[in-house]
Design an enzyme around this catalytic site. Structure first.
Site, PDB file in Angstrom:
ATOM      1  N   LYS A 204      16.571  23.961   9.195  1.00  0.00           N
ATOM      2  CA  LYS A 204      17.008  23.094  10.303  1.00  0.00           C
ATOM      3  C   LYS A 204      15.848  22.565  11.150  1.00  0.00           C
ATOM      4  CE  LYS A 204      21.123  25.985  10.584  1.00  0.00           C
ATOM      5  NZ  LYS A 204      21.993  26.829  11.411  1.00  0.00           N
ATOM      6  N   ASP A 239      26.986  33.426  12.370  1.00  0.00           N
ATOM      7  CA  ASP A 239      28.024  32.736  13.158  1.00  0.00           C
ATOM      8  C   ASP A 239      29.426  32.921  12.577  1.00  0.00           C
ATOM      9  OD1 ASP A 239      27.488  31.147  10.956  1.00  0.00           O
ATOM     10  OD2 ASP A 239      27.437  29.266  12.058  1.00  0.00           O
TER      11      ASP A 239
END
Length: 507
Positions: A204, A239
């Site tokens: 990312k 997550d």
């Protein structure tokens, strides 16, 4: 000139005009026929492309069942520790999910991209549940994303310390206790315990030297010490695992969590004795949360079209994350763009010249696709405006708009049905896919779903649910519930800090 000569000339002129008129009519008729033939040929070519798309994206129920079976096989390989398994089936070390009895003050840090969130929650036990929660979002300066590990974690710890300083009177930390934190870290980690894990690689846009191979909890803990912040990380979570924890806290029947957003993943509760690669003592609960990392699933049963194959070939990670590339928000709009481009080239969908903007990869985003797909106006006005903005074609016919919406429908339907097959495979793995043969009632089974794709793309989420019902059958599906767990991962990390608190036995 005599009268007869004048009359004769007039007759010749009239005859010439008549012939010219006839010829003009024939020419117009011939031009119209040619135009009609060209239009018919364009329509024929468009129909051929669309028919091929329909065939290549088809997901009959029998195919979905075979895909689910293939996914279960890969799950079992991953749980055995097979290094060639497509699904890594990562052990989360979460064996105590929240029960609702948790109480006290807990913090969470959610680091997953160019922003991170800090959150605190006051839990009031079974009666009061979440008494109060607060959060702040902080942007990471670009230079820290390519700096050193110490610089990044010092910046995060400083923001966390500043957030702790704003703790109001509504939040109460018992005397003599240390603040505790759940750390959601959405980068590849080799987890070694509930509160430790080594970084495998940055993604990312992050490229930081010195952190790969290091324990990220240790990095954060040392940074907090440098800030004079007395706080202990009691849970390191992905997550998806956080979403599962948040879902279980709200509903005790939650057995799995699925993220359908920019990317996709799933986590579920597995019986510890069904995990051959687990070598430690069996947890007291008898259960362990498994992070499937199902985006990496691939199988020759998956209905890969020429558009998927070309997109994968041109991607940053060819041959990887195939399932994710077929069902997640990052890619659905791009698949639609590629099909429209084929129609523009082969069938002049947008006129004789292919719009240059349509040639740009990822110019058509999934939120745009959703807006076009949901346009229910009689003239598809919203869709037309989107095509004007994205493709640069000012005036599109109603037929072109209907074709575009149909393509959106085909791509979304395939993605949703494949996502449902994934959920069905988890239910099969844990034996919640059919009514028990002994005649006992099937237990209520809840899937917590999160992610912008599922939350905002209503036709997609509706198709996921109807397909899951179809796969389960009426009787079993009556006990299975798909429930939106909006932002479950944030509070989920705080809840896992609570359920794995160093003071849990004392309480």
């Amino acid at each position: 000139m005599g009268k007869g000569a004048v009359v004769g000339t007039a007759v010749v002129v009239c005859a010439a005009v008549g012939v010219a008129v006839v010829l003009a009519r024939r020419r117009r008729r011939r031009d119209a026929e040619l135009l009609g033939s060209a239009v018919a040929e364009r329509k024929r070519r468009a129909a051929a492309v669309i028919e091929d798309v329909e065939r290549s994206l088809a997901t009959p129920t029998a195919l979905l069942r075979s895909i689910a079976d293939a996914m279960v096989t890969e799950m079992e390989r991953g749980l055995r520790g097979d290094i060639h398994a497509q699904l890594k089936m990562l052990i989360s070390y979460v064996d105590n999910l929240p029960t609702g009895d948790e109480h006290g003050l807990f913090y969470a840090l959610d680091l997953g991209g160019t922003n991170f969130r800090v959150l605190r929650v006051q839990l009031g036990g079974r009666e009061k549940r979440v008494v109060k929660q607060q959060y702040e979002e902080v942007s990471i300066p670009p230079h820290l994303m390519v700096g050193t590990s110490m610089e990044l974690f010092d910046f995060i710890a400083a923001a966390l310390a500043k957030f702790v300083d704003t703790e109001g009177e509504d939040f109460h930390l018992p005397e003599g206790r240390q603040r505790e934190l759940g750390f959601t870290f959405s980068f590849p980690v080799n987890q070694t315990s509930i509160s430790s894990g080594t970084l495998i690689k940055w993604t990312k846009g992050f490229s930081i030297n010195g952190a790969v191979g290091e324990d990220v909890v240790g990095e954060l803990s040392r940074a907090m010490e440098r800030q004079g912040l007395d706080m202990k990380v009691t849970a390191l979570v992905n997550d998806t695992v956080g979403t599962l924890a948040g879902g279980r806290y709200m509903d005790n029947d939650v057995v799995a969590a699925v993220i359908l957003g920019t990317g996709t993943n799933a986590a579920y509760v597995e019986h510890a004795n069904a995990i051959p690669k687990w070598t430690g003592l069996l947890p007291k609960s008898g259960n362990m949360v498994i992070n499937t990392e199902w985006g990496s699933f691939k199988s020759n049963k998956l209905p890969l079209s020429e558009y998927d194959k070309a997109m994968d070939f041109e991607s940053l990670n060819p041959g990887e994350q195939i399932y994710e590339k077929m069902i997640s928000g990052m890619y659905l709009g791009e698949i639609v763009r590629r099909i429209l481009l084929k129609l523009a080239h082969d069938a002049s969908l947008f006129g004789d010249v292919v719009p240059s903007k349509l040639e740009q990869p990822f110019v058509l985003r999934t939120p745009d696709m959703s807006a076009m797909h949901h346009d229910s106006s009689h003239d598809l006005k919203i869709l037309g405006a989107k095509l004007k903005d994205i493709v640069g074609v000012a005036d599109t016919s109603l037929e072109v708009r209907y074709i575009t919406r149909h393509i959106c429908d085909l791509v979304a339907e395939r993605g949703a049905r494949l996502a449902a097959a994934g959920i069905y495979s988890i239910l099969k793995k844990i034996g919640r896919d059919k009514v028990p043969s002994n005649g006992s009632k099937m237990p209520r089974t809840v899937i917590a779903l999160d992610g912008g794709l599922y939350e905002h793309y209503k036709k997609f989420s509706s198709c996921v649910e109807t397909t899951l019902t179809d796969l389960l059958g009426d009787e079993a599906s009556s006990s299975v519930v798909a429930k939106l767990a909006n932002d479950g991962s944030g509070i989920g990390a705080a809840l896992l800090a609570a359920s794995h608190s160093q003071y849990a036995e004392v309480d």
